[in-house]
Design a protein around this motif. Structure first.
Motif, PDB file in Angstrom:
ATOM      1  N   GLY A 196       0.807  -1.211   0.000  1.00 54.66           N
ATOM      2  CA  GLY A 196       0.000   0.000   0.000  1.00 54.66           C
ATOM      3  C   GLY A 196       0.840   1.260   0.000  1.00 54.66           C
ATOM      4  N   ALA A 197       1.957   1.224   0.787  1.00 52.79           N
ATOM      5  CA  ALA A 197       2.841   2.393   0.817  1.00 52.79           C
ATOM      6  C   ALA A 197       3.493   2.621  -0.538  1.00 52.79           C
ATOM      7  CB  ALA A 197       3.888   2.209   1.907  1.00 52.79           C
ATOM      8  N   ARG A 198       3.902   1.559  -1.197  1.00 51.52           N
ATOM      9  CA  ARG A 198       4.500   1.709  -2.535  1.00 51.52           C
ATOM     10  C   ARG A 198       3.475   2.268  -3.537  1.00 51.52           C
ATOM     11  NH1 ARG A 198       7.854  -4.034  -2.775  1.00 51.52           N
ATOM     12  NH2 ARG A 198       9.629  -3.341  -1.473  1.00 51.52           N
ATOM     13  N   THR A 199       2.244   1.813  -3.406  1.00 51.76           N
ATOM     14  CA  THR A 199       1.204   2.319  -4.306  1.00 51.76           C
ATOM     15  C   THR A 199       0.978   3.810  -4.078  1.00 51.76           C
ATOM     16  OG1 THR A 199       0.144   0.140  -4.319  1.00 51.76           O
ATOM     17  CG2 THR A 199      -1.197   2.014  -5.033  1.00 51.76           C
ATOM     18  N   ARG A 200       0.924   4.202  -2.794  1.00 48.06           N
ATOM     19  CA  ARG A 200       0.732   5.627  -2.500  1.00 48.06           C
ATOM     20  C   ARG A 200       1.918   6.445  -2.983  1.00 48.06           C
ATOM     21  NH1 ARG A 200      -1.066   3.396   2.362  1.00 48.06           N
ATOM     22  NH2 ARG A 200       0.870   4.036   3.421  1.00 48.06           N
ATOM     23  N   LEU A 201       3.144   5.852  -2.875  1.00 47.73           N
ATOM     24  CA  LEU A 201       4.329   6.567  -3.348  1.00 47.73           C
ATOM     25  C   LEU A 201       4.277   6.776  -4.865  1.00 47.73           C
ATOM     26  CD1 LEU A 201       7.140   7.816  -2.872  1.00 47.73           C
ATOM     27  CD2 LEU A 201       8.104   5.492  -3.070  1.00 47.73           C
ATOM     28  N   ASN A 202       3.918   5.748  -5.597  1.00 52.61           N
ATOM     29  CA  ASN A 202       3.833   5.876  -7.051  1.00 52.61           C
ATOM     30  C   ASN A 202       2.765   6.893  -7.442  1.00 52.61           C
ATOM     31  OD1 ASN A 202       5.849   3.965  -7.460  1.00 52.61           O
ATOM     32  ND2 ASN A 202       4.373   2.254  -7.465  1.00 52.61           N
ATOM     33  N   THR A 203       1.686   6.897  -6.719  1.00 52.94           N
ATOM     34  CA  THR A 203       0.616   7.865  -7.014  1.00 52.94           C
ATOM     35  C   THR A 203       1.070   9.298  -6.710  1.00 52.94           C
ATOM     36  OG1 THR A 203      -1.046   6.190  -6.482  1.00 52.94           O
ATOM     37  CG2 THR A 203      -1.782   8.473  -6.523  1.00 52.94           C
ATOM     38  N   ALA A 204       1.812   9.444  -5.572  1.00 53.79           N
ATOM     39  CA  ALA A 204       2.273  10.788  -5.201  1.00 53.79           C
ATOM     40  C   ALA A 204       3.312  11.313  -6.171  1.00 53.79           C
ATOM     41  CB  ALA A 204       2.826  10.758  -3.774  1.00 53.79           C
ATOM     42  N   LEU A 205       4.180  10.448  -6.685  1.00 50.67           N
ATOM     43  CA  LEU A 205       5.227  10.893  -7.618  1.00 50.67           C
ATOM     44  C   LEU A 205       4.652  11.398  -8.939  1.00 50.67           C
ATOM     45  CD1 LEU A 205       7.997   8.151  -7.053  1.00 50.67           C
ATOM     46  CD2 LEU A 205       8.057  10.555  -6.365  1.00 50.67           C
ATOM     47  N   GLN A 206       3.440  11.006  -9.238  1.00 51.58           N
ATOM     48  CA  GLN A 206       2.825  11.482 -10.476  1.00 51.58           C
ATOM     49  C   GLN A 206       2.354  12.931 -10.378  1.00 51.58           C
ATOM     50  OE1 GLN A 206      -0.298   8.750 -11.458  1.00 51.58           O
ATOM     51  NE2 GLN A 206       1.142   7.011 -11.795  1.00 51.58           N
ATOM     52  N   SER A 207       2.205  13.435  -9.135  1.00 55.20           N
ATOM     53  CA  SER A 207       1.683  14.792  -8.971  1.00 55.20           C
ATOM     54  C   SER A 207       2.638  15.744  -8.265  1.00 55.20           C
ATOM     55  CB  SER A 207       0.362  14.756  -8.190  1.00 55.20           C
ATOM     56  OG  SER A 207       0.576  14.134  -6.920  1.00 55.20           O
ATOM     57  N   VAL A 208       3.637  15.203  -7.521  1.00 53.97           N
ATOM     58  CA  VAL A 208       4.588  16.060  -6.803  1.00 53.97           C
ATOM     59  C   VAL A 208       5.993  15.614  -7.156  1.00 53.97           C
ATOM     60  CG1 VAL A 208       2.967  16.514  -4.900  1.00 53.97           C
ATOM     61  CG2 VAL A 208       4.536  14.549  -4.776  1.00 53.97           C
ATOM     62  N   SER A 209       6.956  16.431  -6.705  1.00 55.52           N
ATOM     63  CA  SER A 209       8.356  16.116  -6.988  1.00 55.52           C
ATOM     64  C   SER A 209       8.876  15.060  -6.031  1.00 55.52           C
ATOM     65  CB  SER A 209       9.205  17.396  -6.863  1.00 55.52           C
ATOM     66  OG  SER A 209       9.162  17.862  -5.531  1.00 55.52           O
ATOM     67  N   ASN A 210      10.097  14.589  -6.342  1.00 56.99           N
ATOM     68  CA  ASN A 210      10.724  13.529  -5.545  1.00 56.99           C
ATOM     69  C   ASN A 210      11.151  14.022  -4.165  1.00 56.99           C
ATOM     70  OD1 ASN A 210      11.624  10.936  -5.075  1.00 56.99           O
ATOM     71  ND2 ASN A 210      13.660  11.316  -5.947  1.00 56.99           N
ATOM     72  N   ASP A 211      11.292  15.339  -3.996  1.00 54.37           N
ATOM     73  CA  ASP A 211      11.727  15.895  -2.713  1.00 54.37           C
ATOM     74  C   ASP A 211      10.568  16.403  -1.877  1.00 54.37           C
ATOM     75  OD1 ASP A 211      14.312  15.362  -3.469  1.00 54.37           O
ATOM     76  OD2 ASP A 211      14.641  17.367  -4.347  1.00 54.37           O
ATOM     77  N   ALA A 212       9.381  16.144  -2.290  1.00 55.89           N
ATOM     78  CA  ALA A 212       8.220  16.605  -1.527  1.00 55.89           C
ATOM     79  C   ALA A 212       8.173  15.916  -0.163  1.00 55.89           C
ATOM     80  CB  ALA A 212       6.938  16.333  -2.318  1.00 55.89           C
ATOM     81  N   PRO A 213       7.689  16.597   0.881  1.00 48.79           N
ATOM     82  CA  PRO A 213       7.644  16.016   2.229  1.00 48.79           C
ATOM     83  C   PRO A 213       6.871  14.710   2.299  1.00 48.79           C
ATOM     84  CG  PRO A 213       7.267  18.369   2.319  1.00 48.79           C
ATOM     85  CD  PRO A 213       7.260  18.005   0.863  1.00 48.79           C
ATOM     86  N   GLN A 214       5.736  14.671   1.634  1.00 51.70           N
ATOM     87  CA  GLN A 214       4.963  13.434   1.720  1.00 51.70           C
ATOM     88  C   GLN A 214       5.665  12.268   1.035  1.00 51.70           C
ATOM     89  OE1 GLN A 214       1.225  13.985  -0.282  1.00 51.70           O
ATOM     90  NE2 GLN A 214       2.144  14.924  -2.102  1.00 51.70           N
ATOM     91  N   VAL A 215       6.442  12.575  -0.019  1.00 52.40           N
ATOM     92  CA  VAL A 215       7.215  11.522  -0.684  1.00 52.40           C
ATOM     93  C   VAL A 215       8.325  11.035   0.223  1.00 52.40           C
ATOM     94  CG1 VAL A 215       8.708  10.999  -2.644  1.00 52.40           C
ATOM     95  CG2 VAL A 215       6.650  12.373  -2.981  1.00 52.40           C
ATOM     96  N   VAL A 216       8.990  11.958   0.921  1.00 54.48           N
ATOM     97  CA  VAL A 216      10.061  11.570   1.849  1.00 54.48           C
ATOM     98  C   VAL A 216       9.508  10.692   2.974  1.00 54.48           C
ATOM     99  CG1 VAL A 216      11.757  12.437   3.483  1.00 54.48           C
ATOM    100  CG2 VAL A 216      11.420  13.626   1.300  1.00 54.48           C
ATOM    101  N   VAL A 217       8.336  11.082   3.488  1.00 51.71           N
ATOM    102  CA  VAL A 217       7.717  10.282   4.563  1.00 51.71           C
ATOM    103  C   VAL A 217       7.358   8.898   4.069  1.00 51.71           C
ATOM    104  CG1 VAL A 217       5.706  10.129   6.078  1.00 51.71           C
ATOM    105  CG2 VAL A 217       6.893  12.313   5.796  1.00 51.71           C
ATOM    106  N   LEU A 218       6.822   8.830   2.860  1.00 50.00           N
ATOM    107  CA  LEU A 218       6.463   7.519   2.306  1.00 50.00           C
ATOM    108  C   LEU A 218       7.691   6.650   2.086  1.00 50.00           C
ATOM    109  CD1 LEU A 218       3.655   8.537  -0.256  1.00 50.00           C
ATOM    110  CD2 LEU A 218       3.395   7.176   1.838  1.00 50.00           C
ATOM    111  N   LYS A 219       8.811   7.268   1.631  1.00 51.30           N
ATOM    112  CA  LYS A 219      10.035   6.490   1.423  1.00 51.30           C
ATOM    113  C   LYS A 219      10.572   5.954   2.746  1.00 51.30           C
ATOM    114  CE  LYS A 219      11.647   8.658  -2.865  1.00 51.30           C
ATOM    115  NZ  LYS A 219      12.741   9.434  -3.507  1.00 51.30           N
ATOM    116  N   ARG A 220      10.528   6.784   3.780  1.00 52.54           N
ATOM    117  CA  ARG A 220      10.978   6.309   5.100  1.00 52.54           C
ATOM    118  C   ARG A 220      10.074   5.196   5.624  1.00 52.54           C
ATOM    119  NH1 ARG A 220      12.369  12.077   8.161  1.00 52.54           N
ATOM    120  NH2 ARG A 220      14.217  12.615   6.867  1.00 52.54           N
ATOM    121  N   THR A 221       8.769   5.374   5.370  1.00 51.52           N
ATOM    122  CA  THR A 221       7.839   4.319   5.807  1.00 51.52           C
ATOM    123  C   THR A 221       8.114   3.007   5.075  1.00 51.52           C
ATOM    124  OG1 THR A 221       6.148   5.984   6.266  1.00 51.52           O
ATOM    125  CG2 THR A 221       5.409   3.708   6.009  1.00 51.52           C
TER     126      THR A 221
END
Length: 258
Positions: A105-130
């Protein structure tokens, strides 16, 4: 004098004691019965012990083996700090599935977030740490659920270790399964040995010999011997026969002398 007669029809044995006095005959009879009872009881006990000795030794060996296996199971449970490794294995398997689902689920949310925000976005960083944390936890659980690879050194003994520390669940589970099989076999052997022991006791009791007095000895009231009248009559007959022979020889010598 001691006289013994056995009746093959009734199986009874009759004992007669002849002594010079009534008190002596009673005392000798009591002594003979006491010694006979002691001898019969001793022979019966010896026969019973011989029949049950082997079965008793088998019970002792089976009991010692069963206690040894139980002690080994208690020691392993104390070392591993667990009661039932199967339940722990099922719990870890369920936790692994849950972590894999969360990771997916976290990977799915990460892929979805990368389609709309940059790789350095806070939510992307949190998802990567998760995702990284879930991967680490999942790796530890899978490592615990895998047996160590001994292909490089097959002669090296496998150490299960503690499940909550450096050990692995399959290693501990294998030990518990081996001990469980030994416990079942030892329990069955112990049960069989007990049954054989009870059978031996039953057979030994069937072959017991008992000493029972149907008629207790009593002090004789009259003396059967010596038979004075009969002995006197026989003595008279003998003396008369001797006198007649003496007279016969005397008259024969006297006639020849004339």
């Amino acid at each position: 004098m001691v006289e013994i007669s056995f009746n093959s029809t009734t199986g009874n044995t009759t004992l007669y004691i002849y002594a010079f006095s009534a008190d002596d005959s009673k005392a000798i009879t009591d002594a003979v019965l006491k010694v006979s009872e002691k001898l019969v009881n001793s022979l019966s006990e010896s026969s019973r012990q011989q029949m049950t000795r082997v079965a008793s030794m088998q019970v002792e060996r089976a009991e010692a083996r069963l206690q040894s296996v139980r002690s080994e199971i208690r020691r392993l449970r104390s070392e591993e700090k667990i009661i039932d490794p199967k339940q722990l294995s099922a719990l870890d398997f369920s936790l692994t599935q849950k972590l894999e689902s969360e990771l997916q689920g976290a990977r799915t949310r990460l892929n979805t977030a990368l389609q709309s925000v940059s790789n350095d976005a806070p939510q992307v960083v949190v998802l990567k740490r998760t995702i990284k944390g879930l991967e680490n936890q999942l790796g530890i659980l899978k490592e615990k659920m895998l047996l160590p690879d001994d292909s490089e050194n097959p002669n090296k003994p496998t150490k299960a270790g503690r499940v909550n520390e450096e050990g692995n669940i399959p290693g501990v589970l294998t030990k518990f399964e081996d001990l469980t099989v030994q416990l079942e076999f030892s329990t069955q052997a112990y049960t069989t040995a007990l049954a054989a022991f009870e059978t031996s006791l039953t057979e030994a009791q069937k072959q017991d010999r008992y000493f029972a007095v149907f008629v207790s000895p009593v002090r004789p009231e009259i003396a059967l011997y010596p038979m004075r009248l009969l002995d006197t009559f026989i003595s008279l007959l003998v003396l008369m026969a001797v006198w007649l022979l003496a007279q016969f020889f005397y008259r024969s010598f006297k006639d020849h002398a004339i």
